[in-house]
Write an enzyme that holds these catalytic residues in place. Sequence first.
Site, PDB file in Angstrom:
ATOM      1  N   HIS A 225      20.936 -38.129 -10.528  1.00  0.00           N
ATOM      2  CA  HIS A 225      20.175 -37.628 -10.776  1.00  0.00           C
ATOM      3  C   HIS A 225      19.021 -37.433 -11.687  1.00  0.00           C
ATOM      4  O   HIS A 225      19.562 -38.046 -12.579  1.00  0.00           O
ATOM      5  CB  HIS A 225      21.199 -36.025 -10.873  1.00  0.00           C
ATOM      6  CG  HIS A 225      19.819 -35.337 -10.607  1.00  0.00           C
ATOM      7  ND1 HIS A 225      18.813 -34.712 -11.356  1.00  0.00           N
ATOM      8  CD2 HIS A 225      20.124 -33.985  -9.364  1.00  0.00           C
ATOM      9  CE1 HIS A 225      17.828 -33.700 -10.767  1.00  0.00           C
ATOM     10  NE2 HIS A 225      18.930 -33.274  -9.671  1.00  0.00           N
TER      11      HIS A 225
ATOM     12  N   SER B  10      22.970 -26.031 -15.274  1.00  0.00           N
ATOM     13  CA  SER B  10      21.917 -26.711 -14.487  1.00  0.00           C
ATOM     14  C   SER B  10      22.222 -27.763 -12.721  1.00  0.00           C
ATOM     15  O   SER B  10      23.533 -28.199 -12.735  1.00  0.00           O
ATOM     16  CB  SER B  10      21.055 -27.162 -14.797  1.00  0.00           C
ATOM     17  OG  SER B  10      20.003 -28.194 -13.498  1.00  0.00           O
TER      18      SER B  10
ATOM     19  N   LYS C 231      25.506 -31.398 -20.044  1.00  0.00           N
ATOM     20  CA  LYS C 231      26.148 -30.290 -19.859  1.00  0.00           C
ATOM     21  C   LYS C 231      26.602 -29.310 -18.969  1.00  0.00           C
ATOM     22  O   LYS C 231      27.956 -29.017 -18.887  1.00  0.00           O
ATOM     23  CB  LYS C 231      24.950 -29.209 -18.855  1.00  0.00           C
ATOM     24  CG  LYS C 231      23.355 -29.002 -19.498  1.00  0.00           C
ATOM     25  CD  LYS C 231      22.584 -28.627 -18.005  1.00  0.00           C
ATOM     26  CE  LYS C 231      20.765 -28.871 -18.723  1.00  0.00           C
ATOM     27  NZ  LYS C 231      20.554 -27.238 -20.157  1.00  0.00           N
TER      28      LYS C 231
HETATM   29  N1  LIG Z   1      13.356 -26.166 -15.751  1.00  0.00           N
HETATM   30  C1  LIG Z   1      14.254 -25.886 -14.682  1.00  0.00           C
HETATM   31  O1  LIG Z   1      13.911 -25.925 -13.733  1.00  0.00           O
HETATM   32  C2  LIG Z   1      15.560 -25.821 -14.705  1.00  0.00           C
HETATM   33  C3  LIG Z   1      16.482 -26.146 -13.367  1.00  0.00           C
HETATM   34  C4  LIG Z   1      17.544 -25.024 -14.259  1.00  0.00           C
HETATM   35  C5  LIG Z   1      18.802 -25.296 -14.931  1.00  0.00           C
HETATM   36  N2  LIG Z   1      17.412 -25.166 -16.150  1.00  0.00           N
HETATM   37  C6  LIG Z   1      18.622 -24.540 -17.272  1.00  0.00           C
HETATM   38  O2  LIG Z   1      18.204 -23.091 -17.803  1.00  0.00           O
HETATM   39  C7  LIG Z   1      18.449 -22.678 -18.900  1.00  0.00           C
HETATM   40  C8  LIG Z   1      17.408 -22.082 -19.255  1.00  0.00           C
HETATM   41  O3  LIG Z   1      16.150 -22.839 -19.468  1.00  0.00           O
HETATM   42  P1  LIG Z   1      14.330 -22.394 -19.679  1.00  0.00           P
HETATM   43  O4  LIG Z   1      13.560 -22.891 -19.421  1.00  0.00           O
HETATM   44  O5  LIG Z   1      14.449 -20.726 -19.805  1.00  0.00           O
HETATM   45  O6  LIG Z   1      14.953 -23.086 -21.379  1.00  0.00           O
HETATM   46  P2  LIG Z   1      14.072 -23.088 -22.866  1.00  0.00           P
HETATM   47  O7  LIG Z   1      12.469 -22.081 -22.313  1.00  0.00           O
HETATM   48  O8  LIG Z   1      13.814 -25.039 -22.284  1.00  0.00           O
HETATM   49  O9  LIG Z   1      15.027 -22.982 -23.770  1.00  0.00           O
HETATM   50  C9  LIG Z   1      16.097 -23.568 -24.530  1.00  0.00           C
HETATM   51  C10 LIG Z   1      16.379 -22.432 -25.664  1.00  0.00           C
HETATM   52  O10 LIG Z   1      16.929 -23.904 -26.738  1.00  0.00           O
HETATM   53  C11 LIG Z   1      16.684 -23.251 -28.360  1.00  0.00           C
HETATM   54  N3  LIG Z   1      17.326 -24.553 -28.636  1.00  0.00           N
HETATM   55  C12 LIG Z   1      16.853 -26.054 -28.530  1.00  0.00           C
HETATM   56  N4  LIG Z   1      17.549 -26.368 -29.491  1.00  0.00           N
HETATM   57  C13 LIG Z   1      18.549 -25.651 -30.308  1.00  0.00           C
HETATM   58  C14 LIG Z   1      18.895 -25.565 -31.284  1.00  0.00           C
HETATM   59  N5  LIG Z   1      19.442 -26.828 -31.887  1.00  0.00           N
HETATM   60  N6  LIG Z   1      19.167 -24.545 -32.190  1.00  0.00           N
HETATM   61  C15 LIG Z   1      19.225 -23.222 -31.653  1.00  0.00           C
HETATM   62  N7  LIG Z   1      18.738 -23.305 -30.286  1.00  0.00           N
HETATM   63  C16 LIG Z   1      17.710 -24.378 -29.855  1.00  0.00           C
HETATM   64  C17 LIG Z   1      14.860 -23.550 -27.370  1.00  0.00           C
HETATM   65  O11 LIG Z   1      14.718 -23.115 -29.096  1.00  0.00           O
HETATM   66  P3  LIG Z   1      13.112 -24.113 -29.500  1.00  0.00           P
HETATM   67  O12 LIG Z   1      12.318 -23.049 -28.246  1.00  0.00           O
HETATM   68  O13 LIG Z   1      13.200 -23.503 -31.097  1.00  0.00           O
HETATM   69  O14 LIG Z   1      13.231 -25.229 -29.427  1.00  0.00           O
HETATM   70  C18 LIG Z   1      14.775 -22.952 -26.810  1.00  0.00           C
HETATM   71  O15 LIG Z   1      14.354 -21.822 -26.854  1.00  0.00           O
HETATM   72  C19 LIG Z   1      18.647 -23.517 -19.415  1.00  0.00           C
HETATM   73  O16 LIG Z   1      19.532 -24.824 -19.745  1.00  0.00           O
HETATM   74  C20 LIG Z   1      18.158 -25.371 -18.501  1.00  0.00           C
HETATM   75  O17 LIG Z   1      18.732 -27.199 -18.942  1.00  0.00           O
HETATM   76  C21 LIG Z   1      16.267 -25.052 -15.913  1.00  0.00           C
END
Ligand SMILES: NC(=O)c1ccc[n+]([C@@H]2O[C@H](COP(=O)([O-])OP(=O)(O)OC[C@H]3O[C@@H](n4cnc5c(N)ncnc54)[C@H](OP(=O)(O)O)[C@@H]3O)[C@@H](O)[C@H]2O)c1
Length: 253
Positions: free
Chosen positions: A141, A133, A155
């Site tokens: 932040h 991120s 991260k």
């Molecule tokens: N949200 C934003 O605006 C934003 C901005 C910049 C970057 N990001 C980053 O971009 C990336 C993708 O984001 P996203 O929103 O698409 O992700 P997300 O939907 O939150 O998905 C994260 C996944 O990680 C899995 N997970 C968590 N703990 C785990 C474990 N112990 N073992 C295996 N799997 C596990 C979760 O599984 P479960 O479904 O089983 O929980 C979920 O499917 C992330 O790194 C996020 O932080 C997000």
Amino acid sequence: MADLSTVLVTGAGGRTGQIVYKKLKERSDQFVARGLVRTPESKEKIGGADDVFVGDIRDSSTLVPALQGVDYLIILTSAVPRMKPGFDPTKGGRPEFYFEEGAYPEQVDWIGQKNQIDAAKEAGVKQIVLVGSMGGTNLNHPLNSLGNGNILVWKRKAEQYLADSGVPYTIIRAGGLQDRDGGIRELLVGKDDELLQTETRTIARPDVAEVCIQALKYEESKFKAFDLASKPEGVGTPTKDFKALFSQITTRF
Ligand SMILES: NC(=O)c1ccc[n+]([C@@H]2O[C@H](COP(=O)([O-])OP(=O)(O)OC[C@H]3O[C@@H](n4cnc5c(N)ncnc54)[C@H](OP(=O)(O)O)[C@@H]3O)[C@@H](O)[C@H]2O)c1
């Protein structure tokens, strides 16, 4: 027939991970897709195929079968903050968030990603793409105070570990993720959170997914870390030339 590359995407039940998994499946002339999800429910959610492994990134032993014979790893796992119950938007104020016990960013975004990097290296994976991120250069932040998780700090630590691993890597630090159509905006790459100071600091999840996959195809993406966002729809030219996009990046971390 051309050689097919086997690609494992972890967090394959997540919002961006499932787009990567689907895109890989659609490109079966180039890739053999695999997914890793945490629960059988997530596996069902993305179709329940035999190429979806159930494992927990906090437990290295569960990663070994999924990584056997894998050429490329795309890491899309992340700790997921939960909203505390009782928040009423009509009353104003801000919702509060927490992380479940054992699922804090330290355990997921640091130990979990480190476990994946170690296991992938052991399995002889040729390149690791890690989605992180933007915001990691600023210790203060607001995302770091979310649920007391310091999520960007952990991260960043995993990103550094990957950059030091010796395995070819691509670190994508995405801007604010949006559930919108992909392929229709001009993508922007940057460094050191500079894009956060501009008006263009968001990106559609399908665009992030596409960049993850394109990174596997070009040498220009390797040993690079970069911020990723896009111009608004209708401004600029939608990005089609990913080799040119990766060539713009000069930063290794
Ligand atoms: N949200 C934003 O605006 C934003 C901005 C910049 C970057 N990001 C980053 O971009 C990336 C993708 O984001 P996203 O929103 O698409 O992700 P997300 O939907 O939150 O998905 C994260 C996944 O990680 C899995 N997970 C968590 N703990 C785990 C474990 N112990 N073992 C295996 N799997 C596990 C979760 O599984 P479960 O479904 O089983 O929980 C979920 O499917 C992330 O790194 C996020 O932080 C997000």
